[in-house]
Design an enzyme around this catalytic site. Structure first.
Site, PDB file in Angstrom:
ATOM      1  N   HIS A  43       0.862  -1.187   0.000  1.00 23.69           N
ATOM      2  CA  HIS A  43       0.000   0.000   0.000  1.00 23.69           C
ATOM      3  C   HIS A  43       0.896   1.234   0.000  1.00 23.69           C
ATOM      4  CE1 HIS A  43      -3.961   1.919   1.588  1.00 23.69           C
ATOM      5  NE2 HIS A  43      -3.207   2.849   1.030  1.00 23.69           N
ATOM      6  N   GLU A  70      -2.659  -1.733  -3.256  1.00 22.49           N
ATOM      7  CA  GLU A  70      -3.827  -1.001  -2.777  1.00 22.49           C
ATOM      8  C   GLU A  70      -3.466   0.447  -2.505  1.00 22.49           C
ATOM      9  OE1 GLU A  70      -4.948  -3.371   0.622  1.00 22.49           O
ATOM     10  OE2 GLU A  70      -3.737  -2.147   1.979  1.00 22.49           O
ATOM     11  N   HIS A 190      -8.196  -5.813   7.362  1.00 20.58           N
ATOM     12  CA  HIS A 190      -7.966  -4.780   8.366  1.00 20.58           C
ATOM     13  C   HIS A 190      -8.224  -5.348   9.754  1.00 20.58           C
ATOM     14  CE1 HIS A 190      -6.927  -0.498   8.958  1.00 20.58           C
ATOM     15  NE2 HIS A 190      -7.483  -0.699  10.130  1.00 20.58           N
TER      16      HIS A 190
END
Length: 238
Positions: A43, A70, A190
């Site tokens: 990310h 991401e 998450h």
């Protein structure tokens, strides 16, 4: 069976804290693949506080499993993804100063933008996943935008799991069922960890992929990286 994609951002945080190349992010990613993980997630953020754009380019040259990038589709991110052409891009509505992802997309209000971005990535043959809260309406909206998958933002599930796991997972089941009705693939991520992962997947066994980074790397400090990857893989293979 659900695939495990390991987010290696925290390994880059340690490297960046001292400069140089220790630990070696690319070597760590290859080791994680060798230990059995089915994917690597990164990310990159605009401030480059962990994964850098140069890391993304280097990883693309050597990874053998699925590569998931991401992030918020700002112009520089879109250009990077189109250059690298990963297996999957996950669109996350991060603010520039976000410490970590903290909300999913409103796929209704952002439909025009997300549709355009999705089309751009599809033209490169990249699978598109949209990060959403566990709301069936947002899931259905992702389908309208042209997404291939949604990734359910599981922070609320992880937070409430120890208090009432059945209540915590209920909205995720509803959102996951909507994804299945819409013909969307299903990812989740998450704050998933060794305590709460198996229950989530038992209740939503059609989850295609979980992306786990922070908890896995923290566990690896105590249990070793190879052993930790094996433990998480065991949780995903019901």
């Amino acid at each position: 069976m659900t695939k495990l994609s390991v987010n290696i951002n925290k390994i880059a945080v340690v490297r960046n804290s001292r400069g140089g190349n220790m630990p070696d992010v690319t070597r760590a990613a290859l080791d994680i693949e060798g230990f059995g993980a089915e994917g690597i997630t990164v990310h990159p953020r605009p401030d480059a506080r962990h994964i850098r754009y140069s890391d993304v380019r280097e990883l693309k040259q050597v990874l053998r499993t699925e590569f998931n990038i991401e992030g918020n589709p700002i112009p520089s991110f879109v250009d990077l993804v189109c250059e690298v052409v990963p297996t999957q891009v996950t669109l996350v509505p991060d603010a520039a100063d976000a410490i970590t992802s903290n909300a999913g997309w409103d796929t209704l209000k952002n439909r025009e933008f997300l549709t355009k971005i999705t089309r751009t990535f599809h033209e490169k043959g990249i699978r598109v996943s949209i990060f959403v809260d566990p709301d069936p309406e947002m899931v259905a909206g992702a389908k309208v935008c042209g997404a291939d998958r949604v990734e359910l933002y599981t922070e609320a599930y992880a937070r409430d799991y120890k208090t009432d796991r059945e209540k915590a997972v209920a909205p995720y089941i509803a959102a996951a069922e909507e994804a299945r009705r819409q013909g969307l693939g299903l990812n989740a991520g998450h704050d998933l960890n060794l305590d709460n992962l198996k229950y989530f997947l038992r209740r939503i066994p059609w989850t295609d992929e979980v992306s786990i980074g922070h908890a896995l790397i923290c566990d690896a400090l105590y249990m070793g990286l190879e052993n930790t990857v094996a433990l998480y893989l065991r949780e995903t293979k019901l």
